[in-house]
Design a protein around this motif. Structure first.
Motif, PDB file in Angstrom:
ATOM      1  N   ARG A 183       0.842  -1.198   0.000  1.00 62.36           N
ATOM      2  CA  ARG A 183       0.000   0.000   0.000  1.00 62.36           C
ATOM      3  C   ARG A 183       0.874   1.244   0.000  1.00 62.36           C
ATOM      4  O   ARG A 183       1.869   1.326   0.726  1.00 62.36           O
ATOM      5  N   PRO A 201       1.949   5.232   0.670  1.00 58.49           N
ATOM      6  CA  PRO A 201       1.801   6.086   1.856  1.00 58.49           C
ATOM      7  C   PRO A 201       0.476   6.848   1.854  1.00 58.49           C
ATOM      8  O   PRO A 201      -0.088   7.141   0.796  1.00 58.49           O
ATOM      9  N   GLU A 202      -0.012   7.174   3.027  1.00 57.25           N
ATOM     10  CA  GLU A 202      -1.303   7.862   3.150  1.00 57.25           C
ATOM     11  C   GLU A 202      -1.301   9.227   2.475  1.00 57.25           C
ATOM     12  O   GLU A 202      -2.335   9.686   1.993  1.00 57.25           O
ATOM     13  N   HIS A 203      -0.141   9.889   2.458  1.00 56.81           N
ATOM     14  CA  HIS A 203      -0.076  11.229   1.868  1.00 56.81           C
ATOM     15  C   HIS A 203      -0.063  11.203   0.335  1.00 56.81           C
ATOM     16  O   HIS A 203      -0.184  12.236  -0.310  1.00 56.81           O
ATOM     17  N   GLN A 239      -4.369   9.669  -4.670  1.00 57.51           N
ATOM     18  CA  GLN A 239      -5.169   8.463  -4.873  1.00 57.51           C
ATOM     19  C   GLN A 239      -4.931   7.870  -6.257  1.00 57.51           C
ATOM     20  O   GLN A 239      -4.896   6.650  -6.422  1.00 57.51           O
TER      21      GLN A 239
END
Length: 245
Positions: free
Chosen positions: A128, A130-132, A135
């Motif tokens: 996955r 990174p969140e930052h 998308q």
């Protein structure tokens, strides 16, 4: 004695010239620092043969966000693409992405107006992001890390572009999925041009008997050397540009 002295002078001058060159090289290496030196050793900086390819791709794609899985130290991408997420599991390459000298070098030689924006994630690209991270991405780059499309194509937006090398058969894998990808460009390294005409694209990923390459033939490409495959392609190149449907 005069003749002997005359013979010695050119040798001394040559030694001095070599010494001067060595000092200049040493000074340059010091300015670059260890991380940029490693990059230059691998990719040759502004002489990187990928640079005109990246420039041609950006002229077409006009990307805002680029994902580069299996990037190694290949910061050349940030000379052409304003915002790149680099992903590689090798922790040894991480330092260049936070190196102030590398950022200064990129800022000096970049081919766009804004400040280079890039980040590095030290991880397996199959995991996955990174969140930052954005998308979706406008461009996905796959050059030298094998097949990345099976795990990373989900990050590419519909209508986005996929720059793929066929060195590890990534490009022909994409070509075997006409329901998902359309070939839009083939790179000619001799002309340094990404060609997109119907004539230029014709014959690529097409067998000698006029059939489009299949997934079974892609599998055969991966498993067998060229001489032992049961098919041949009309045309082959190293770099291709696809568009995601």
């Amino acid at each position: 004695e005069a003749m002997a002295a005359a013979r010695k002078r050119p040798a001394c001058a040559e030694c001095a010239e070599h010494a001067s060159k060595r000092r200049k090289v040493a000074a340059k290496q010091t300015v670059l620092g260890p991380n940029l030196r490693l990059y230059m050793k691998s990719y040759k900086g502004l002489e990187d043969y990928h640079l005109p390819l990246f420039k041609q791709v950006q002229d077409i794609v006009r990307s805002k966000h680029v994902l580069y899985p299996g990037c190694y130290r290949h910061i050349t991408a940030s000379l052409c693409f304003p915002d790149v997420l680099y992903v590689d599991f090798d922790h040894k390459v991480a330092p260049i992405f936070s190196d102030t000298r590398a950022l200064a070098w990129l800022s000096k030689h970049k081919l766009f107006k804004q400040r280079p924006a890039f980040s590095f994630s030290c991880q397996d690209f199959r995991g996955r992001l990174p969140e930052h991270a954005p998308q979706k991405y406008d461009l996905l780059i796959s050059l030298s890390s094998g097949i990345v499309s099976t795990s990373c194509s989900r990050h590419l937006r519909s209508g986005g572009y996929f720059l793929a090398s066929d060195a590890h058969f990534e490009a022909r894998l994409l070509a075997s999925q006409p329901e998902s990808y359309r070939l839009v460009g083939v790179y000619d390294p001799s002309l340094k041009v990404l060609q997109s005409s119907r004539e230029a694209l014709a014959g690529h990923f097409t067998t000698l008997d006029g059939k489009k390459i299949t997934k079974a033939q892609v599998k055969e490409s991966i498993e067998k050397p060229k001489a032992k495959r049961r098919f041949k392609l009309q045309k082959e190149a190293l770099f291709y540009l696809f568009r995601k449907l």
